[in-house]
Write a protein that holds these residues in place. Structure first.
Motif, PDB file in Angstrom:
ATOM      1  N   ALA A  35       0.814  -1.208   0.000  1.00  0.00           N
ATOM      2  CA  ALA A  35       0.000   0.000   0.000  1.00  0.00           C
ATOM      3  C   ALA A  35       0.845   1.254   0.000  1.00  0.00           C
ATOM      4  N   GLY A  36       2.011   1.201   0.661  1.00  0.00           N
ATOM      5  CA  GLY A  36       2.853   2.380   0.731  1.00  0.00           C
ATOM      6  C   GLY A  36       4.036   2.335  -0.214  1.00  0.00           C
ATOM      7  N   ALA A  37       3.947   1.555  -1.253  1.00  0.00           N
ATOM      8  CA  ALA A  37       5.077   1.372  -2.153  1.00  0.00           C
ATOM      9  C   ALA A  37       5.390   2.647  -2.919  1.00  0.00           C
ATOM     10  N   THR A  38       6.689   2.849  -3.191  1.00  0.00           N
ATOM     11  CA  THR A  38       7.126   4.004  -3.964  1.00  0.00           C
ATOM     12  C   THR A  38       7.761   3.602  -5.277  1.00  0.00           C
ATOM     13  N   THR A  39       8.010   2.306  -5.452  1.00  0.00           N
ATOM     14  CA  THR A  39       8.619   1.832  -6.696  1.00  0.00           C
ATOM     15  C   THR A  39       7.750   0.747  -7.299  1.00  0.00           C
ATOM     16  N   ALA A  40       7.725   0.702  -8.618  1.00  0.00           N
ATOM     17  CA  ALA A  40       6.974  -0.333  -9.321  1.00  0.00           C
ATOM     18  C   ALA A  40       7.698  -0.646 -10.619  1.00  0.00           C
ATOM     19  N   PRO A  41       8.718  -1.538 -10.586  1.00  0.00           N
ATOM     20  CA  PRO A  41       9.547  -1.810 -11.755  1.00  0.00           C
ATOM     21  C   PRO A  41       8.733  -2.350 -12.931  1.00  0.00           C
ATOM     22  N   VAL A  42       8.867  -1.696 -14.062  1.00  0.00           N
ATOM     23  CA  VAL A  42       8.256  -2.128 -15.304  1.00  0.00           C
ATOM     24  C   VAL A  42       6.759  -2.351 -15.128  1.00  0.00           C
ATOM     25  N   GLY A  43       6.038  -1.286 -14.929  1.00  0.00           N
ATOM     26  CA  GLY A  43       4.602  -1.398 -14.792  1.00  0.00           C
ATOM     27  C   GLY A  43       4.150  -1.162 -13.356  1.00  0.00           C
ATOM     28  N   SER A 202      19.121 -18.768 -11.327  1.00  0.00           N
ATOM     29  CA  SER A 202      19.994 -17.631 -11.609  1.00  0.00           C
ATOM     30  C   SER A 202      19.191 -16.452 -12.145  1.00  0.00           C
ATOM     31  N   ALA A 203      18.214 -16.738 -13.036  1.00  0.00           N
ATOM     32  CA  ALA A 203      17.381 -15.673 -13.592  1.00  0.00           C
ATOM     33  C   ALA A 203      16.547 -15.014 -12.505  1.00  0.00           C
ATOM     34  N   LEU A 204      16.030 -15.802 -11.584  1.00  0.00           N
ATOM     35  CA  LEU A 204      15.255 -15.243 -10.480  1.00  0.00           C
ATOM     36  C   LEU A 204      16.135 -14.342  -9.616  1.00  0.00           C
ATOM     37  N   ASP A 205      17.341 -14.796  -9.318  1.00  0.00           N
ATOM     38  CA  ASP A 205      18.265 -13.978  -8.535  1.00  0.00           C
ATOM     39  C   ASP A 205      18.595 -12.680  -9.267  1.00  0.00           C
ATOM     40  N   ASP A 206      18.738 -12.769 -10.603  1.00  0.00           N
ATOM     41  CA  ASP A 206      19.031 -11.567 -11.388  1.00  0.00           C
ATOM     42  C   ASP A 206      17.905 -10.549 -11.277  1.00  0.00           C
ATOM     43  N   ILE A 207      16.670 -11.009 -11.392  1.00  0.00           N
ATOM     44  CA  ILE A 207      15.531 -10.100 -11.326  1.00  0.00           C
ATOM     45  C   ILE A 207      15.459  -9.418  -9.967  1.00  0.00           C
ATOM     46  N   VAL A 208      15.644 -10.182  -8.905  1.00  0.00           N
ATOM     47  CA  VAL A 208      15.618  -9.623  -7.562  1.00  0.00           C
ATOM     48  C   VAL A 208      16.738  -8.599  -7.387  1.00  0.00           C
ATOM     49  N   ARG A 209      17.933  -8.910  -7.899  1.00  0.00           N
ATOM     50  CA  ARG A 209      19.073  -7.999  -7.764  1.00  0.00           C
ATOM     51  C   ARG A 209      18.834  -6.703  -8.535  1.00  0.00           C
ATOM     52  N   ILE A 210      18.310  -6.825  -9.778  1.00  0.00           N
ATOM     53  CA  ILE A 210      18.051  -5.656 -10.600  1.00  0.00           C
ATOM     54  C   ILE A 210      17.017  -4.744  -9.927  1.00  0.00           C
ATOM     55  N   ALA A 211      15.961  -5.358  -9.400  1.00  0.00           N
ATOM     56  CA  ALA A 211      14.935  -4.575  -8.741  1.00  0.00           C
ATOM     57  C   ALA A 211      15.475  -3.887  -7.495  1.00  0.00           C
ATOM     58  N   ARG A 212      16.317  -4.607  -6.757  1.00  0.00           N
ATOM     59  CA  ARG A 212      16.897  -4.022  -5.544  1.00  0.00           C
ATOM     60  C   ARG A 212      17.787  -2.834  -5.893  1.00  0.00           C
ATOM     61  N   HIS A 213      18.601  -2.984  -6.919  1.00  0.00           N
ATOM     62  CA  HIS A 213      19.480  -1.895  -7.311  1.00  0.00           C
ATOM     63  C   HIS A 213      18.670  -0.703  -7.842  1.00  0.00           C
ATOM     64  N   GLY A 214      17.588  -1.012  -8.573  1.00  0.00           N
ATOM     65  CA  GLY A 214      16.753   0.064  -9.086  1.00  0.00           C
ATOM     66  C   GLY A 214      16.101   0.845  -7.980  1.00  0.00           C
ATOM     67  N   ARG A 215      15.723   0.163  -6.913  1.00  0.00           N
ATOM     68  CA  ARG A 215      15.102   0.853  -5.778  1.00  0.00           C
ATOM     69  C   ARG A 215      16.129   1.696  -5.041  1.00  0.00           C
ATOM     70  N   ALA A 216      17.334   1.154  -4.916  1.00  0.00           N
ATOM     71  CA  ALA A 216      18.392   1.897  -4.232  1.00  0.00           C
ATOM     72  C   ALA A 216      18.756   3.169  -4.985  1.00  0.00           C
ATOM     73  N   ALA A 217      18.686   3.072  -6.317  1.00  0.00           N
ATOM     74  CA  ALA A 217      19.029   4.231  -7.132  1.00  0.00           C
ATOM     75  C   ALA A 217      17.954   5.315  -7.006  1.00  0.00           C
TER      76      ALA A 217
END
Length: 217
Positions: A35-43, A202-217
């Motif tokens: 409910a309080g989210a500030t990020t929504a990667p790709v949609g 590995s693909a799942l880990d990649d998606i989680v890592r990308i999303a985490r980095h995007g949020r940090a940025a």
């Protein structure tokens, strides 16, 4: 039948262990779908139908496992109290005792041979009496009702998995949910260390890592 039902229950307990103890990276996903989210990667993750189905499927899995554990406990109680329906038949000429677990075995062992008429009648009566005791205790503690509830929950779980399979994801979180479901199902059915499971993980880990980095940025 008892063995097959017990196997199903044990599988449900195994599933609960997997849901609570493995592929734990998804527990703290950096995806913003609350409910309080500030990020929504790709949609918009709040409206991603695939993500919503994954979340519902995860709850359904836990529900199935909990009901399976309950059913297993009731079965253990029933076995300890009454024992699986069985009749013991002593054959004096062979100095051996046969355990009869279902009515069909009686015919298989003795057929219509008149010489075994008394033994056959006693085996049928003993097995029917033991089955009646099992059925009465089953009804008292709710074993069959618990087993039926688990079946219904498992069917619901499968319906959600089928829906998730054909529902397009609109966010990275939804894609990650689909991959997570694949990994959990592969772990449930057996080893998932070889290709393609290592690549899926590995693909799942990649998606989680990308999303985490995007949020940090």
């Amino acid at each position: 039948m008892a063995d097959s039902e017990n196997s199903r229950t044990l599988s449900s307990v195994t599933r609960r262990t997997l849901l609570t103890g493995t592929t734990a990276a998804t527990v703290a996903w950096p995806f913003g779908y609350g409910a309080g989210a500030t990020t929504a990667p790709v949609g918009n993750a709040i409206c991603d139908p695939a993500l919503e189905l994954w979340r519902a499927w995860k709850v359904a899995c836990l529900n199935t496992a909990a009901l399976g554990e309950k059913q297993q406990g009731l079965e253990a109680q029933l076995v300890n109290t009454v024992g699986f329906p069985c009749a013991e038949v002593h054959l004096p000429e062979k100095d051996t005792t046969l355990a009869i677990w279902w009515q069909g075995e009686i015919g298989n062992h003795f057929g219509d041979d008149f010489a075994f008429a008394d033994i056959r009648a006693k085996a049928e009566a003993d097995l029917a009496a033991h089955q009646a005791r099992w059925d009465a205790e089953d009804e008292r503690i709710g074993y069959s009702a618990a087993m039926q509830a688990e079946r219904i929950a498992a069917d619901r779980e499968q319906e959600l998995m089928d829906a998730l399979t054909v529902t397009p994801a609109t966010t990275l979180a939804g894609v990650a949910g689909k991959l997570n479901a694949v990994m959990r199902e592969s772990e449930f059915f057996g080893e998932c260390t070889d290709f393609p499971w290592s690549l899926v993980r590995s693909a799942l880990d990649d998606i989680v890592r990308i999303a985490r980095h995007g949020r940090a940025a």
